[in-house]
Design an enzyme around this catalytic site. Structure first.
Site, PDB file in Angstrom:
ATOM      1  CG  ASP A   1      -1.938   1.108   1.230  1.00 15.53           C
ATOM      2  OD1 ASP A   1      -2.227   1.652   0.150  1.00 15.53           O
ATOM      3  OD2 ASP A   1      -2.436   1.459   2.313  1.00 15.53           O
TER       4      ASP A   1
ATOM      5  CG  HIS B   1      -0.907   4.150  -4.204  1.00 13.79           C
ATOM      6  ND1 HIS B   1      -1.178   2.937  -3.603  1.00 13.79           N
ATOM      7  CD2 HIS B   1      -1.160   5.094  -3.259  1.00 13.79           C
ATOM      8  CE1 HIS B   1      -1.586   3.147  -2.373  1.00 13.79           C
ATOM      9  NE2 HIS B   1      -1.575   4.428  -2.145  1.00 13.79           N
TER      10      HIS B   1
END
Length: 135
Positions: A80, A83
């Protein structure tokens, strides 16, 4: 992400009773991030199983050092991070070999993989980073 602990909390709840939780966040105070995460998670042994690392997910030397310090590898890696497709690929290539048999590697927020026209996504202008056109 790992910076404020909210994402780690969600994954901790989903996978319940983990033996260890490691988070990576870019340019953060790792101890403060750990304190924030443990504040969300509110479990007795959070301090002993939680580790947060402040590093750049595209830094291959830092990723190699992370693997060296965790020779047993991981059951699950959830990216996470930035990106940014190039960063996701660098991290995957570095960490995938350390996933234990039967484990999984998850990449969140892959919508940026379809952008290749210079549009800014998550603070990056993505011009040649897309992996193709959406189906």
């Amino acid at each position: 992400g790992a910076k404020d602990g909210k994402s780690l909390h969600s994954w901790w709840r989903y996978f319940s009773d983990p033996a260890a939780i490691h988070g990576i966040a870019y340019n953060v105070d790792a101890e403060k991030a750990k304190s924030n995460a443990c504040g969300f998670i509110k479990m007795m042994n959070c301090d002993s199983i939680m580790q947060i690392f402040s590093m750049d997910q595209s830094d291959t030397a830092a990723l190699a050092n992370l693997k060296k310090n965790n020779p047993e590898g991981w059951d699950i890696v959830i990216d996470d991070g930035s990106h940014y497709p190039r960063h996701q690929i660098i991290s995957f290539q570095a960490l995938w070999p350390s996933i234990r048999n039967g484990g999984m590697y998850v990449i969140e927020d892959i919508e940026s993989a379809w952008v290749d026209d210079g549009s800014p996504i998550y603070g990056y202008k993505i011009e040649d980073g897309g992996i193709g056109r959406p189906p």
